[in-house]
Design a protein around this motif. Structure first.
Motif, PDB file in Angstrom:
ATOM      1  N   VAL A 146       7.007 -50.291  -4.060  1.00 36.49           N
ATOM      2  CA  VAL A 146       6.418 -51.514  -3.486  1.00 36.49           C
ATOM      3  C   VAL A 146       6.268 -52.579  -4.564  1.00 36.49           C
ATOM      4  O   VAL A 146       6.519 -53.770  -4.321  1.00 36.49           O
ATOM      5  CB  VAL A 146       5.053 -51.194  -2.831  1.00 36.49           C
ATOM      6  CG1 VAL A 146       4.396 -52.468  -2.316  1.00 36.49           C
ATOM      7  CG2 VAL A 146       5.217 -50.184  -1.701  1.00 36.49           C
ATOM      8  N   ALA A 147       5.884 -52.166  -5.786  1.00 40.21           N
ATOM      9  CA  ALA A 147       5.750 -53.117  -6.891  1.00 40.21           C
ATOM     10  C   ALA A 147       7.090 -53.766  -7.210  1.00 40.21           C
ATOM     11  O   ALA A 147       7.163 -54.991  -7.445  1.00 40.21           O
ATOM     12  CB  ALA A 147       5.193 -52.421  -8.123  1.00 40.21           C
ATOM     13  N   VAL A 148       8.167 -52.981  -7.197  1.00 34.71           N
ATOM     14  CA  VAL A 148       9.508 -53.522  -7.469  1.00 34.71           C
ATOM     15  C   VAL A 148       9.920 -54.509  -6.384  1.00 34.71           C
ATOM     16  O   VAL A 148      10.503 -55.567  -6.664  1.00 34.71           O
ATOM     17  CB  VAL A 148      10.536 -52.379  -7.589  1.00 34.71           C
ATOM     18  CG1 VAL A 148      11.959 -52.919  -7.615  1.00 34.71           C
ATOM     19  CG2 VAL A 148      10.274 -51.566  -8.854  1.00 34.71           C
ATOM     20  N   LEU A 149       9.599 -54.191  -5.125  1.00 36.72           N
ATOM     21  CA  LEU A 149       9.909 -55.116  -4.031  1.00 36.72           C
ATOM     22  C   LEU A 149       9.159 -56.435  -4.206  1.00 36.72           C
ATOM     23  O   LEU A 149       9.715 -57.518  -3.966  1.00 36.72           O
ATOM     24  CB  LEU A 149       9.545 -54.472  -2.691  1.00 36.72           C
ATOM     25  CG  LEU A 149      10.471 -53.350  -2.191  1.00 36.72           C
ATOM     26  CD1 LEU A 149       9.912 -52.725  -0.916  1.00 36.72           C
ATOM     27  CD2 LEU A 149      11.881 -53.884  -1.945  1.00 36.72           C
ATOM     28  N   THR A 166       1.354 -45.544 -21.606  1.00 36.07           N
ATOM     29  CA  THR A 166       1.319 -45.944 -20.199  1.00 36.07           C
ATOM     30  C   THR A 166       1.381 -47.455 -20.018  1.00 36.07           C
ATOM     31  O   THR A 166       2.052 -47.945 -19.110  1.00 36.07           O
ATOM     32  CB  THR A 166       0.051 -45.385 -19.525  1.00 36.07           C
ATOM     33  OG1 THR A 166      -1.106 -45.779 -20.284  1.00 36.07           O
ATOM     34  CG2 THR A 166       0.095 -43.880 -19.471  1.00 36.07           C
ATOM     35  N   SER A 167       0.681 -48.202 -20.882  1.00 35.76           N
ATOM     36  CA  SER A 167       0.709 -49.667 -20.727  1.00 35.76           C
ATOM     37  C   SER A 167       2.094 -50.215 -21.021  1.00 35.76           C
ATOM     38  O   SER A 167       2.600 -51.080 -20.283  1.00 35.76           O
ATOM     39  CB  SER A 167      -0.335 -50.314 -21.634  1.00 35.76           C
ATOM     40  OG  SER A 167      -0.044 -50.086 -22.999  1.00 35.76           O
ATOM     41  N   VAL A 191       7.346 -52.374 -19.660  1.00 36.41           N
ATOM     42  CA  VAL A 191       8.805 -52.331 -19.791  1.00 36.41           C
ATOM     43  C   VAL A 191       9.463 -52.419 -18.419  1.00 36.41           C
ATOM     44  O   VAL A 191      10.441 -53.150 -18.221  1.00 36.41           O
ATOM     45  CB  VAL A 191       9.238 -51.045 -20.528  1.00 36.41           C
ATOM     46  CG1 VAL A 191      10.727 -50.800 -20.368  1.00 36.41           C
ATOM     47  CG2 VAL A 191       8.890 -51.156 -22.014  1.00 36.41           C
ATOM     48  N   ILE A 192       8.910 -51.676 -17.441  1.00 33.39           N
ATOM     49  CA  ILE A 192       9.454 -51.750 -16.080  1.00 33.39           C
ATOM     50  C   ILE A 192       9.346 -53.180 -15.549  1.00 33.39           C
ATOM     51  O   ILE A 192      10.297 -53.729 -14.985  1.00 33.39           O
ATOM     52  CB  ILE A 192       8.693 -50.782 -15.147  1.00 33.39           C
ATOM     53  CG1 ILE A 192       8.995 -49.334 -15.513  1.00 33.39           C
ATOM     54  CG2 ILE A 192       9.085 -51.029 -13.687  1.00 33.39           C
ATOM     55  CD1 ILE A 192       8.189 -48.330 -14.715  1.00 33.39           C
ATOM     56  N   GLU A 217      12.414 -59.718 -14.926  1.00 30.54           N
ATOM     57  CA  GLU A 217      13.188 -60.698 -15.692  1.00 30.54           C
ATOM     58  C   GLU A 217      14.695 -60.532 -15.461  1.00 30.54           C
ATOM     59  O   GLU A 217      15.429 -61.519 -15.446  1.00 30.54           O
ATOM     60  CB  GLU A 217      12.867 -60.600 -17.179  1.00 30.54           C
ATOM     61  CG  GLU A 217      11.372 -60.634 -17.518  1.00 30.54           C
ATOM     62  CD  GLU A 217      10.637 -61.810 -16.919  1.00 30.54           C
ATOM     63  OE1 GLU A 217      11.250 -62.877 -16.727  1.00 30.54           O
ATOM     64  OE2 GLU A 217       9.432 -61.670 -16.629  1.00 30.54           O
ATOM     65  N   SER A 218      15.141 -59.300 -15.281  1.00 30.36           N
ATOM     66  CA  SER A 218      16.570 -59.085 -14.995  1.00 30.36           C
ATOM     67  C   SER A 218      16.955 -59.704 -13.660  1.00 30.36           C
ATOM     68  O   SER A 218      18.020 -60.325 -13.523  1.00 30.36           O
ATOM     69  CB  SER A 218      16.897 -57.589 -14.982  1.00 30.36           C
ATOM     70  OG  SER A 218      16.712 -57.025 -16.245  1.00 30.36           O
TER      71      SER A 218
END
Length: 591
Positions: A36-39, A143-144, A149-150, A156-157
């Motif tokens: 959901v975060a990626v969406l 973890t942070s 990084v994700i 940004e990509s």
């Protein structure tokens, strides 16, 4: 490249790959929230090029008056897009924080579980600062940085890809210039990665040293004050802090150097774009709106590219922290060599048969062919000079130390064949260095698997330890906090509290490790009276330097240089006139 260098490089690459897998296998456990975060990040990224695309019709048709409705449509669209982007960013940041904190919780649980099961020898290495640093700093960094990084790579990509699509739509010739210069920026940033990794590793190590210096300054503050150690502690702290500052500055220098280099390359690319665009405008193949839209998209593409190049440094910090964390998680636990259990309570017969032991870094044996037998209910005292092997021998009973040869038996059963918890259920300990937890008296007396002991049981144990009157006189009684390291109690009170804890456990075998050696005479008498209550009906092994406290023992074992030199009762050994008699006479003269 030599074969050794190739092997080291392959090993380093394998380690990095393994760390990546381990980090993101934990992150992947929360894949639903991550998805959901990626969406949401994709939604936020989609709004970015839309703003740039809107520039073309706005300039070509809006300002010319061809589309007067743009006066109200374009502002509404911009507000809507910004609102949508903010909403998507909020939910993606929230979900990633949720994932990060859940991963951190799991990592710290695994670390603490390992901490509890590590062999006793690991704690003797004196690496407390590093251990604390792994919990407080390294685990949080893993973890942070993992979620950061994700975020950077995905968000940004997507923005960069969307912007490149806009650029290609507006002018493929101008876009080609950008695509040629972008890899150069990436290659330059890669040259900083190896240096950043080395610096980050040094920073992690120095953070552990800083934690140790501060911790020792807190624990030893009285010694510092009494022995005028201010200058020494200041110099030590200044040295560690200075080294840490230098490492941080090296990291900051490397990190900062990428920005101006990237900016120079960007300036060259923009200059080339402007030159080609002017030429196309002169030939009529590029409108003002198209150029403005192209430049708007181009202006928005550099920030995400810069964040993508800088994420390499964060990746290195993440990998260094992860290596530190997983080094702890991968530590071998105490060897569980058996599964046997006692049928109820052990009788308490203890035997050491031809036991020898040598520590890993030692040149000589700590113990050499020691044979001792203790019958149920007997009290056996181990005496001798410091370093004679008494504590090492006794530490074999709970399997804190394992014999290099020989065997230790309880009721005729080799303790190596027993389950560790089952073995330790039969043992209790009262030592010179009493460990009490920063909690109430009730919690400390009923500590461990017996934490559900009733109030009556705790009161009876305190009474048997000659501590009940003291506890009753306290305003909060059993609920009185003892403070950190039980600083609110005297030495004698701490010892008697430990005795009450041992009484509640009611184990058949008792170990007394110099339980009264650090007390004054009055406190020693009180504690000795409590110990006599505790020792009744139990097999007791006593380590003592004060021979006056073990004269009534059933058997006294005299040790020297890891060997048993004499055994017998007090009167027998005095009459024999050997090593024990010499020790006794020497202490008698000193007293």
């Amino acid at each position: 490249m030599t074969s050794n260098a190739r092997s080291a490089s392959a090993s380093s690459q394998s380690l990095k790959t393994n760390l990546w897998k381990r980090i993101y296998s934990r992150v992947g456990t929360y894949w639903k929230g991550l998805a959901v975060a990626v969406l949401c990040m994709a939604g936020a990224a989609a709004t970015q090029p839309t703003l740039a695309v809107a520039m073309k019709p706005l300039l070509d048709e809006g300002f010319s008056g061809a589309k007067p409705e743009y006066v109200w449509q374009v502002p509404i669209v911009i507000i809507g897009l910004i609102f949508l982007r903010g909403l998507c960013n909020f939910f993606s940041d929230y979900l990633l924080a949720w994932v990060a904190n859940n991963v951190l919780l799991g990592v710290r649980r695994d670390m603490f579980e390992k901490l509890l099961t590590m062999p006793d020898s690991e704690f003797k290495k004196g690496d407390t600062g590093r251990l604390l640093n792994r919990f407080t700093v390294d685990a949080g960094n893993v973890t942070s940085y993992a979620t950061e990084v994700i975020t950077v790579i995905v968000r940004e990509s997507l923005i960069v890809l969307a912007m490149i699509g806009v650029l290609l739509y507006m002018s493929w010739e101008l876009t080609l210039i950008i695509l040629v210069t972008m890899p150069i920026s990436v290659l330059i940033s890669r040259s900083f990665i190896a240096r950043m990794r080395r610096i980050n590793q040094d920073t992690v190590n120095m953070n552990a040293e800083l934690t140790r210096a501060v911790s020792e300054g807190i624990d030893g503050q009285r010694v510092v004050k009494l022995f005028d150690g201010y200058a020494f502690e200041r110099n030590r702290f200044s040295y560690v802090s200075g080294r840490l500052r230098r490492f941080d500055m090296r990291a900051a220098t490397s990190d900062a150097a990428m920005t101006p280099i990237t900016q120079v390359i960007t300036a060259i690319a923009v200059a080339a774009v402007i030159a080609v665009a002017l030429n196309q405008a002169n030939t009529g193949t590029l409108t003002v709106g198209s150029f403005a839209a192209f430049m708007a998209a181009l202006a928005q593409i550099f920030d995400p590219i810069k964040r993508l190049t800088k994420v390499a440094g964060k990746m290195q910090k993440m990998l260094v922290a992860a290596e530190s964390v997983f080094t702890l998680v991968d530590q071998p636990s105490e060897p569980e060599t058996g599964t046997g259990r006692f049928e109820g309570r052990a009788l308490g017969r203890v035997e050491f048969r031809h036991v020898s032991h040598r520590f890993a870094d030692a040149q000589t044996d700590t113990l050499s062919d020691v044979t001792i037998s203790v019958e149920p209910g007997q009290t056996v005292a181990l005496v001798g000079r410091s370093g004679s092997g008494k504590t090492t021998l006794v530490n074999m009973l709970p399997r804190f130390v394992s014999p290099s040869s020989g065997e230790v038996l309880i009721d005729g059963r080799n303790i190596a064949s027993l389950d560790l918890r089952a073995l330790r259920e039969q043992l209790s300990l009262v030592s010179q260095d009493v460990v009490l937890f920063d909690d109430t008296i009730a919690v400390n007396v009923g500590y461990g698997a017996l934490h559900d002991a009733s109030e009556d049981e705790i009161m009876n144990a305190l009474a048997a330890a000659n501590l009940l009157d003291f506890v009753k006189a306290l305003p909060l009684g059993l609920q009185t906090p003892v403070g950190e390291n039980a600083t609110r109690l005297s030495g004698g009170q701490r010892q008697r509290l430990a005795i009450a804890r041992a009484l509640i456990k009611n184990a058949p075998i008792l170990i007394l490790d110099e339980a009264t050696s650090a007390l004054d005479n009055e406190s020693e008498r009180q504690v000795q009276a409590s110990l006599e209550t505790l020792m009744k009906g139990r097999t007791t092994l006593v380590i003592a330097h004060r021979l006056s406290t073990v004269q009534n023992a059933d058997k006294i074992v005299v040790m020297d240089h890891g060997k048993v030199v004499e055994q017998g009762s007090h009167s027998e050994l005095i009459a024999r006139g050997g090593a024990y008699s010499a020790l006794y006479q020497m202490q008698f003269r000193e007293d």
